[in-house]
Every structure is written in structure tokens, then in C-alpha cells.
Motif scaffolding. Structure first.
Motif, PDB file in Angstrom:
ATOM      1  N   SER A  45       0.809  -1.231   0.000  1.00 22.74           N
ATOM      2  CA  SER A  45       0.000   0.000   0.000  1.00 22.74           C
ATOM      3  C   SER A  45       0.842   1.281   0.000  1.00 22.74           C
ATOM      4  O   SER A  45       0.457   2.276  -0.593  1.00 22.74           O
ATOM      5  CB  SER A  45      -0.991  -0.013   1.160  1.00 22.74           C
ATOM      6  N   GLY A  46       1.995   1.234   0.632  1.00 20.73           N
ATOM      7  CA  GLY A  46       2.826   2.436   0.665  1.00 20.73           C
ATOM      8  C   GLY A  46       3.515   2.705  -0.660  1.00 20.73           C
ATOM      9  O   GLY A  46       3.872   3.839  -0.977  1.00 20.73           O
ATOM     10  N   THR A  81       2.444   1.555  -3.862  1.00 21.49           N
ATOM     11  CA  THR A  81       1.668   1.420  -5.088  1.00 21.49           C
ATOM     12  C   THR A  81       0.979   2.727  -5.471  1.00 21.49           C
ATOM     13  O   THR A  81       0.170   3.263  -4.711  1.00 21.49           O
ATOM     14  CB  THR A  81       0.641   0.286  -4.937  1.00 21.49           C
ATOM     15  N   PHE A  82       1.304   3.216  -6.659  1.00 28.99           N
ATOM     16  CA  PHE A  82       0.744   4.474  -7.154  1.00 28.99           C
ATOM     17  C   PHE A  82      -0.736   4.311  -7.491  1.00 28.99           C
ATOM     18  O   PHE A  82      -1.144   3.297  -8.044  1.00 28.99           O
ATOM     19  CB  PHE A  82       1.471   4.920  -8.426  1.00 28.99           C
ATOM     20  N   VAL A  83      -1.501   5.341  -7.203  1.00 29.52           N
ATOM     21  CA  VAL A  83      -2.931   5.342  -7.483  1.00 29.52           C
ATOM     22  C   VAL A  83      -3.215   6.348  -8.605  1.00 29.52           C
ATOM     23  O   VAL A  83      -2.672   7.447  -8.610  1.00 29.52           O
ATOM     24  CB  VAL A  83      -3.730   5.756  -6.227  1.00 29.52           C
ATOM     25  N   VAL A  84      -4.088   5.953  -9.532  1.00 27.19           N
ATOM     26  CA  VAL A  84      -4.544   6.863 -10.579  1.00 27.19           C
ATOM     27  C   VAL A  84      -6.041   7.050 -10.401  1.00 27.19           C
ATOM     28  O   VAL A  84      -6.802   6.080 -10.475  1.00 27.19           O
ATOM     29  CB  VAL A  84      -4.268   6.293 -11.988  1.00 27.19           C
ATOM     30  N   ARG A 133      -7.552  10.270 -11.523  1.00 24.85           N
ATOM     31  CA  ARG A 133      -8.016  11.392 -12.315  1.00 24.85           C
ATOM     32  C   ARG A 133      -7.104  11.628 -13.515  1.00 24.85           C
ATOM     33  O   ARG A 133      -5.973  11.156 -13.577  1.00 24.85           O
ATOM     34  CB  ARG A 133      -8.080  12.657 -11.473  1.00 24.85           C
ATOM     35  N   THR A 134      -7.637  12.342 -14.498  1.00 23.05           N
ATOM     36  CA  THR A 134      -6.775  12.904 -15.527  1.00 23.05           C
ATOM     37  C   THR A 134      -6.536  14.349 -15.101  1.00 23.05           C
ATOM     38  O   THR A 134      -7.035  14.784 -14.046  1.00 23.05           O
ATOM     39  CB  THR A 134      -7.423  12.861 -16.927  1.00 23.05           C
ATOM     40  N   TYR A 177       6.866   3.139  -5.454  1.00 26.03           N
ATOM     41  CA  TYR A 177       7.318   4.341  -4.770  1.00 26.03           C
ATOM     42  C   TYR A 177       8.029   3.887  -3.498  1.00 26.03           C
ATOM     43  O   TYR A 177       7.439   3.819  -2.434  1.00 26.03           O
ATOM     44  CB  TYR A 177       6.125   5.226  -4.444  1.00 26.03           C
ATOM     45  N   GLU A 185      12.036   8.461  -1.823  1.00 26.17           N
ATOM     46  CA  GLU A 185      11.936   9.814  -2.346  1.00 26.17           C
ATOM     47  C   GLU A 185      13.150  10.077  -3.232  1.00 26.17           C
ATOM     48  O   GLU A 185      13.058  10.648  -4.293  1.00 26.17           O
ATOM     49  CB  GLU A 185      11.895  10.800  -1.164  1.00 26.17           C
ATOM     50  N   VAL A 241      -3.197  11.274 -13.948  1.00 24.76           N
ATOM     51  CA  VAL A 241      -2.395  11.939 -12.925  1.00 24.76           C
ATOM     52  C   VAL A 241      -2.118  10.955 -11.781  1.00 24.76           C
ATOM     53  O   VAL A 241      -3.008  10.230 -11.361  1.00 24.76           O
ATOM     54  CB  VAL A 241      -3.152  13.159 -12.354  1.00 24.76           C
ATOM     55  N   VAL A 242      -0.886  10.942 -11.288  1.00 21.53           N
ATOM     56  CA  VAL A 242      -0.533  10.151 -10.110  1.00 21.53           C
ATOM     57  C   VAL A 242      -0.129  11.120  -9.021  1.00 21.53           C
ATOM     58  O   VAL A 242       0.825  11.881  -9.194  1.00 21.53           O
ATOM     59  CB  VAL A 242       0.637   9.189 -10.402  1.00 21.53           C
ATOM     60  N   GLU A 243      -0.891  11.135  -7.929  1.00 20.05           N
ATOM     61  CA  GLU A 243      -0.538  12.071  -6.857  1.00 20.05           C
ATOM     62  C   GLU A 243      -0.446  11.412  -5.500  1.00 20.05           C
ATOM     63  O   GLU A 243      -0.183  12.031  -4.500  1.00 20.05           O
ATOM     64  CB  GLU A 243      -1.500  13.271  -6.836  1.00 20.05           C
ATOM     65  N   ARG A 244      -0.685  10.072  -5.473  1.00 23.72           N
ATOM     66  CA  ARG A 244      -0.610   9.375  -4.193  1.00 23.72           C
ATOM     67  C   ARG A 244      -0.328   7.891  -4.388  1.00 23.72           C
ATOM     68  O   ARG A 244      -0.494   7.355  -5.486  1.00 23.72           O
ATOM     69  CB  ARG A 244      -1.910   9.552  -3.436  1.00 23.72           C
ATOM     70  N   THR A 245       0.142   7.251  -3.341  1.00 20.65           N
ATOM     71  CA  THR A 245       0.129   5.798  -3.297  1.00 20.65           C
ATOM     72  C   THR A 245      -1.125   5.428  -2.517  1.00 20.65           C
ATOM     73  O   THR A 245      -1.881   6.301  -2.084  1.00 20.65           O
ATOM     74  CB  THR A 245       1.384   5.220  -2.599  1.00 20.65           C
ATOM     75  N   ILE A 246      -1.368   4.143  -2.341  1.00 15.83           N
ATOM     76  CA  ILE A 246      -2.584   3.736  -1.634  1.00 15.83           C
ATOM     77  C   ILE A 246      -2.633   4.384  -0.247  1.00 15.83           C
ATOM     78  O   ILE A 246      -3.664   4.868   0.190  1.00 15.83           O
ATOM     79  CB  ILE A 246      -2.657   2.195  -1.505  1.00 15.83           C
ATOM     80  N   SER A 247      -1.469   4.455   0.407  1.00 12.06           N
ATOM     81  CA  SER A 247      -1.510   4.920   1.798  1.00 12.06           C
ATOM     82  C   SER A 247      -0.939   6.314   2.038  1.00 12.06           C
ATOM     83  O   SER A 247      -1.050   6.834   3.133  1.00 12.06           O
ATOM     84  CB  SER A 247      -0.807   3.910   2.706  1.00 12.06           C
ATOM     85  N   LYS A 248      -0.302   6.899   1.032  1.00 12.53           N
ATOM     86  CA  LYS A 248       0.223   8.249   1.312  1.00 12.53           C
ATOM     87  C   LYS A 248       0.246   9.171   0.101  1.00 12.53           C
ATOM     88  O   LYS A 248       0.256   8.734  -1.033  1.00 12.53           O
ATOM     89  CB  LYS A 248       1.611   8.174   1.975  1.00 12.53           C
ATOM     90  N   LEU A 305       1.964  11.892  -2.357  1.00 17.89           N
ATOM     91  CA  LEU A 305       3.318  12.160  -2.839  1.00 17.89           C
ATOM     92  C   LEU A 305       3.666  13.628  -2.643  1.00 17.89           C
ATOM     93  O   LEU A 305       2.783  14.474  -2.575  1.00 17.89           O
ATOM     94  CB  LEU A 305       3.433  11.828  -4.330  1.00 17.89           C
ATOM     95  N   THR A 306       4.977  13.914  -2.602  1.00 12.93           N
ATOM     96  CA  THR A 306       5.396  15.302  -2.449  1.00 12.93           C
ATOM     97  C   THR A 306       5.389  16.036  -3.792  1.00 12.93           C
ATOM     98  O   THR A 306       5.479  17.245  -3.859  1.00 12.93           O
ATOM     99  CB  THR A 306       6.808  15.396  -1.841  1.00 12.93           C
ATOM    100  N   ARG A 307       5.331  15.273  -4.906  1.00 14.23           N
ATOM    101  CA  ARG A 307       5.194  15.922  -6.215  1.00 14.23           C
ATOM    102  C   ARG A 307       4.262  15.079  -7.084  1.00 14.23           C
ATOM    103  O   ARG A 307       4.090  13.897  -6.865  1.00 14.23           O
ATOM    104  CB  ARG A 307       6.551  16.087  -6.882  1.00 14.23           C
ATOM    105  N   PHE A 356       2.981  13.333 -10.638  1.00 20.13           N
ATOM    106  CA  PHE A 356       3.478  12.775 -11.891  1.00 20.13           C
ATOM    107  C   PHE A 356       2.316  12.580 -12.855  1.00 20.13           C
ATOM    108  O   PHE A 356       1.182  12.358 -12.436  1.00 20.13           O
ATOM    109  CB  PHE A 356       4.152  11.425 -11.646  1.00 20.13           C
ATOM    110  N   LEU A 357       2.620  12.631 -14.143  1.00 24.66           N
ATOM    111  CA  LEU A 357       1.622  12.335 -15.164  1.00 24.66           C
ATOM    112  C   LEU A 357       2.099  11.111 -15.926  1.00 24.66           C
ATOM    113  O   LEU A 357       3.306  10.918 -16.111  1.00 24.66           O
ATOM    114  CB  LEU A 357       1.468  13.528 -16.102  1.00 24.66           C
TER     115      LEU A 357
END
Lengths: 410, 410
Positions: free
Chosen positions: A19-20, A22-25, A27-28, A74, A77, B24-31, B33-35, B37-38
């Protein structure tokens, strides 16, 4: 690559374990999606969904799928090129399905043998350690990791071999009708290596001048450099070409560097930097005397051989180079595996050595392993079940069974 | 693949053009991200960032990079396998950098020629249309699309050739020092095709029985099916193997289907379904008479040839099959390109034809093109600048220059 969230979430341990990372998508840039996708950190969930459709009878098994894919994690950092990345672009993974536990176990042994041969061929020393339960691959019964040491004396995982048992089979409903007519859950394994191995190869064997490739995997095995002489440059180049063709015919990966604008010295430097194992220098003397000068990248030594023996001498040299490279790597690796019988002693030699892999006699109980990890402050790497230890467990003082390995890792 | 948002956002038209489709990727399942990604919808932004580092002198140019990668686009809620997907897994794209506009233009012509040859080899008919400015590839000066028709009479884009001008060069600061010592922005082009071409190939050439592969690209070009006879089955199989080896030697991709559990009829059905262009049937008669029976997949016709002429007869048949397949595809394609001189007439024939590509004489002005799109309610496909039209513009009644193409598309 985009795994629907509900498919990914089927195996709970797997979901939690990743879970920490794995990137989530969701939205566009301009709109919200109606469903969430996850970027695969490994391919279990998408592939095992398909396995549940493919597997119906014991006759379908074993299934073995091998693929080279990109996966996303991920983990950090701060990325390190090739070694610690967000996108693994060459993840070579195998996924297998079996009708019995014993066949899955057999597959695990086979996988360990394959990887052992692979890393041996790369002249990389390693230890194979069973991961402690608290660090085991998410969704697995148990797994083995191949570890080696980077020049900074931090351990690095080269590859993993994983017995998934029936956990995913239950989560994804991968069932088969056995020869006795009953429906049973399948047994699964998976194992993988990535481009990281290339990074390790370069780091472990290289020196201050650059890469040193093992002859077996060097993209260019031999470079030919003409040494300009008086008047007979034509003859020198002609000889270079002959030697090149002859070596090519014999199956060697050979390159002739005939760039006129560079001095031989610059060429030496260039090809040493790029890790070519052997360099052949051909000048006036070589044209006249029927002898060939060959320089080794690994120990910077020149030898002169008879031209007629070229192919067999090169084979011999390759064998010597490989032995020397492996000896060097292994000696260094083993000198950095530190054994201690008390935590205090361990920390002393670990600090003095500025890193390495530290191991302690251990009774085999998880709680003592956890305690070792806690008291040293070093991550557990695991233990080798085939390796017996003598003496007393460093924590509980009962008889030791194996060594417990710890060390900082990439 | 994960493009940092700030890099992606450098070319504003590109960002806006792709904002609906770019994940857009802005998070992992549990946290979090600080930046951000597309996920790259195409590779311009990551690659051109590198170009800005690589390009310094006119001597570095042209640069041409070709790669096969996966790209991601959220184009549709409802995906169609291979044709309309979220993950394009075989996007074959070229990116080029030039020191002059004329060299970029030359590259555009070359790319169009390459794709023309490619689609010709696949026996696919097409029109090449310049996209109207309001649909041009985001960040481009202009682009050409290759269109063909699917069996449902909807147009589909096979490939794109794009002149990026200096837009990205300005956004990414891709500059070179010219031979006159001055620093100038570079000119760029890009072009790409994807696995969609495979889907189109299968759809356009196939029939109710399955796929029909053009001989040039069929994974299996010839299948040999033994016809069981009385007693001499050994001899039949032996002959099959001889013929197979002979054809293999001659460079054909050939397969012998010697599965004993299937009847010849089932095998015929199977290989017709998979699109193998030629089937060789070998039975008692063939063993005795020195003749070979060959069946064509495209027109289901059998021919009997002399065994000694096998290779050349097959070459002839391949050529005939290719001609016939192309003739068929082209005839159908052209019969679905509908020309009309008024909007009403156009809509009538378009509706009667249940789709296709509709074209009108057009004066060349954007506003009239937009008006055609609006009045027909059909998406603009573009125009062919090399194709002259006669008559009057369907909108403004001034002299027509070209045809303006519209039609529903995938």
C-alpha cells in the motif's frame, strides 16, 4: 499496467504489503475517473485474475508464464539510477501454477538453481537467505532473497524466489479439478530479477577507471587498437582487419577502433572505461614478427602470444579473467561477512568494518530474530536453512541452529 | 513513463490538448506524494527535456530517435480491445530534431513515404489527410493522418505524422549554435503508429470465418495437413515432412499440423480461423502422383500444382493473393468514399450508405470547414492538399480548391 482497484484488493496481505509503494490513478488532469486504477508494483493480481479463467483441470498444470515488463514502486523519495527507481523498466518475472505443494516446492528449487547459475555466470558472489516472516513478500508463504554487497558495503537484493502457497489461489479463486475428481485450490510461485542486476554487476566488478565486464556478458569482448608506425600504416590496418574477421568468425564480439583522430592512449582509456575485457594492440612489431600483444582489463597486464594460437589463447585468457574477477569479488564479499557471538562484539566489528553483512548464531525462533534486529538497529536479511551454526543463540543462550543475518540494505 | 508535472506543463498547448486524456498520479494507496506525476500520453515532454541537454551545435543535427514504448490515454470509458485502449503497449514513435525548417519538411515527407510503404505492404487502403487546425495534434504546427475504414464504415486513424515546428523547442529550450555562430531554436517532427494497426489489419481483411493475413506478414504462411489414407499413412507423413523442410529451406514460414486426434476438416477450420494464407493437403493421391493440392484462404479455391514447381508456384500464389486482397479492400474502401456537392445530398448518401467517409468541394477556408463539420454533425478528418477539387465550395459557393473530408471515427 493499470490494475483496477477492486482486482488489486482481492488479496488483503498483498494490498497491505504494497500500500505504501503502489501508485494510485484516480483522475486525468482535467477530470475525475469513475473508477480507480493502481499501477502494478508486480503482476500477480492482473495475471492471477487470468489464471482463474485459464485453469480448470489438473491437466492444465503446471502453467509457467515468463514476462519482461515495467512495474512501478514508490520505494524512496531519493532515487538511485538503475538501483532504486520509481519505474523498473525490465522486470523479468516468472509466475507458475501447480497442482501440488510438492510440485511448487520443486519449482522453488529449480528457480533458485536458475538464479544461482545466472549470478555465477555474472561472477557475482551472493548469499541466499530465507526472509524472516515479518518481512516476507506480501501475500507469500515464504521467500528467498539473493543478497550481495555493493562497494559501499550495503547489502543489495539481486533477486527473489517466492512460494505463494494457496493464498492468491484462494483470493482469485484459482481452482482445478484433480485426477480424483475433486476441486482444489492451486499452488503458486513467482520469482523475479530486474535491471538492478546490471547496476550491481557494474558496481561490484568496476574499478576507479570504469566498468569491467565479465567476458561472458561483455557487449564488446575484444577491442583492436592499431598502433601507428612509420610508413606501414596500411599494413597495420590490414592486419587489424584480418585479426578482427578471424576473431569474429571464431564467435567473439570484437571491435576495431580505427578512428584516426585519436591517439592509442586515448583509445586505451576509452575502452577501459567501457569495460572491454581484452585489448589487442597491433603495430609495426606485430606486423613483422607474427606475434600479438594483448592487454587485460582486469589486472592491466600485457601478454605477447603467437599469432597462430590467437583463438585458443584468448579463450584461456577469458577463463583466467573470469576466475580472477570472481576470486576478487568473492574474497572481498566474504571478508565483509562478519560473524559475532554477542551483540556488542557484532556492533564493534560492524562499525569498524564500516558496514557489511553481520551474522549471529541463532536458535531459530522469530522472537530472537526480531530482538537481534532491534538490538543491532540493522534490518534483518534472513537465514540460510542449509547452514548450521554452532554455539549459543546470541539472544536466548539456547543452542544455536543457524546464523541470523542483518545489515543495511539498498 | 512517470513525467513530473512541471516538465509536462512546459508546452501549454500540449498540456491543454492532452489534459482530458492524461492520467495523474498524486498518491500511493496509503500516502500522498510530495510531487505530482503524469503518465505519458506520448513521449514529447520527457524526450525533449533530454534533447535540450544533448543538442548544442548544428553538427549534432539531425537527431532521430525511434522507440517502442507504452503510453497511456484516457480517451474513452468504453474500451475496444487493441483499437481503443487505456494503455497502448506498442507505441512505435519517432522523434526528430533538425536545424532548418526545410530539413524538418523533408523529414515529414520521408515519414509519410515510410508509412505509405508500410500500409501498402499490409494491403491496407488509406487516405492521407491534413488535419484541420482546430484538431491538430497539441503543440504541433500541422499534422497528417492516415485514415482507413473499419467494416462498420467508421474511419480509423492508422498513423500520424506531425510537424512540431519550433513550439516544443521554445518550450524546452532546444537550441543549437548554427554554422554562422548564432544560437537558434531547433525544428522538430514526430510520428507514430501503434498495435491498433494490427487490429485494423485483422478487421479489414478478415471474413466471417476469421482472420486473413497478407502473405507478407502472416506469422504462419503455409500449413500442411496430412489426409489419412489406407495403409500408407507413414508415407504421407514422411512426404509432409519433406515438403515442410523444403519450404522452410526456401524461406517460407510453414507449419505441419500432424495432430492425430483431429480430422482434416477440423484442421482446415482451425487454420482458416487463424488466417493462414495457404494450405497444402497431402494424401494418397499426392504421394503417388507427384502433385500437390493447395487451397487459398482468401477465395477458398483449390489448385493442383506439379511438385517440382512447388516454390515458384507458391510465390506466384502469394502474389495473386496479395493482389486480390488489396483489390478487394481497395474497391470496398473507395466505394465508401462518398462525394457530394451539397450538404443535403451528402447527408442523404451518407445515411443511405450507413457510414463511410464523406467529402465536399471546399474553398480552403477554415470557417467553411468548420461549417461543414457543424452542418453535417460529422467530425472533420481533414483535406489532401495534393488533391484538387472542381466546382464550388459547398458552403460559400466560391471556387473549390480541395475536398473537405468528414466522417464518424473510432
Amino acid at each position: 499496467m493499470l490494475v483496477p482497484e477492486e482486482v488489486f484488493a482481492k488479496e488483503r496481505d498483498f494490498l497491505e504489503g504494497f500500500s505504501g509503494e503502489t501508485f494510485v490513478v484516480e483522475r486525468t488532469i482535467s477530470k475525475k475517473l469513475t473508477r480507480k486504477f493502481l499501477l502494478r508494483p508486480t503482476s500477480e493480481t492482473v495475471m492471477y485474475y487470468m489464471f482463474s479463467l485459464w485453469v480448470t483441470s489438473y491437466k492444465d498444470l503446471p502453467i509457467k508464464i515468463y514476462q519482461t515488463v515495467n512495474v512501478f514502486r514508490y520505494e524512496t523519495e531519493q532515487t538511485h539510477p538503475i538501483l532504486r527507481v520509481r519505474e523498473i523498466i525490465m522486470f523479468n518475472e516468472a509466475h507458475t501454477v501447480h497442482s501440488s505443494l510438492s510440485d511448487a516446492d520443486r519449482q522453488i528449487s529449480e528457480a533458485m538453481e536458475i538464479y544461482s547459475k545466472f549470478f555465477d555466470a555474472l561472477l557475482l558472489p551472493y548469499v541466499i537467505l530465507k526472509t524472516p516472516p515479518w518481512d516476507t513478500f506480501a501475500g507469500a508463504e515464504y521467500n528467498y532473497d539473493f543478497f550481495t554487497l555493493m562497494p559501499d558495503k550495503k547489502a543489495i537484493e539481486l533477486g527473489s524466489v517466492i512460494n505463494l502457497g494457496q493464498k492468491f489461489a484462494r483470493a482469485f479463486d484459482i481452482k482445478f479439478q484433480d485426477s480424483d475428481g475433486e476441486w482444489k485450490y492451486a499452488y503458486q510461485t513467482c520469482y523475479g530479477v530486474s535491471e538492478r542486476v546490471l547496476g550491481v554487476l557494474i558496481s561490484v566488478h568496476g574499478d576507479n577507471r570504469g566498468i569491467i565486464f565479465p567476458p561472458a556478458v561483455a557487449p564488446i569482448q575484444i577491442v583492436i587498437v592499431p598502433i601507428p608506425g612509420e610508413e606501414i600504416m596500411d599494413k597495420i590496418l590490414e592486419k587489424c582487419k584480418n585479426i578482427k574477421d578471424r576473431l569474429k568468425k571464431a564467435g567473439f564480439r570484437v571491435h576495431l577502433d580505427d578512428r584516426p583522430e585519436l591517439t592509442p592512449g586515448k583509445k586505451y582509456y576509452w575502452w577501459e572505461f567501457l569495460g572491454v575485457p581484452l585489448r589487442i594492440e597491433i603495430g609495426e612489431k606485430e606486423v613483422k614478427e607474427g606475434k600479438i600483444t594483448i592487454a587485460r582489463r582486469d589486472i592491466f597486464k600485457r601478454v605477447v602470444i603467437l599469432e597462430e594460437l590467437l583463438e585458443e589463447e584468448i579463450k584461456k585468457l577469458f577463463s583466467e579473467i573470469s576466475k580472477e574477477m570472481y576470486r576478487r569479488a568473492k574474497e572481498w564479499f566474504e571478508s565483509n561477512i562478519l560473524t559475532a557471538t554477542t551483540i556488542e562484539e557484532g556492533m564493534k566489528i560492524y562499525n569498524k568494518n564500516k558496514g557489511g553483512i553481520l551474522r549471529f548464531p541463532w536458535c531459530g525462533k522469530d522472537e530472537c530474530g526480531l530482538k537481534i534486529e532491534e538490538e543491532t538497529g540493522l534490518p534483518a536479511l534472513g537465514h540460510n536453512p542449509n547452514e548450521k551454526a554452532t554455539g549459543k543463540c546470541v539472544i536466548c543462550d539456547s543452542d544455536a541452529k543457524h546464523y541470523f543475518y542483518v545489515g543495511k540494505k539498498y
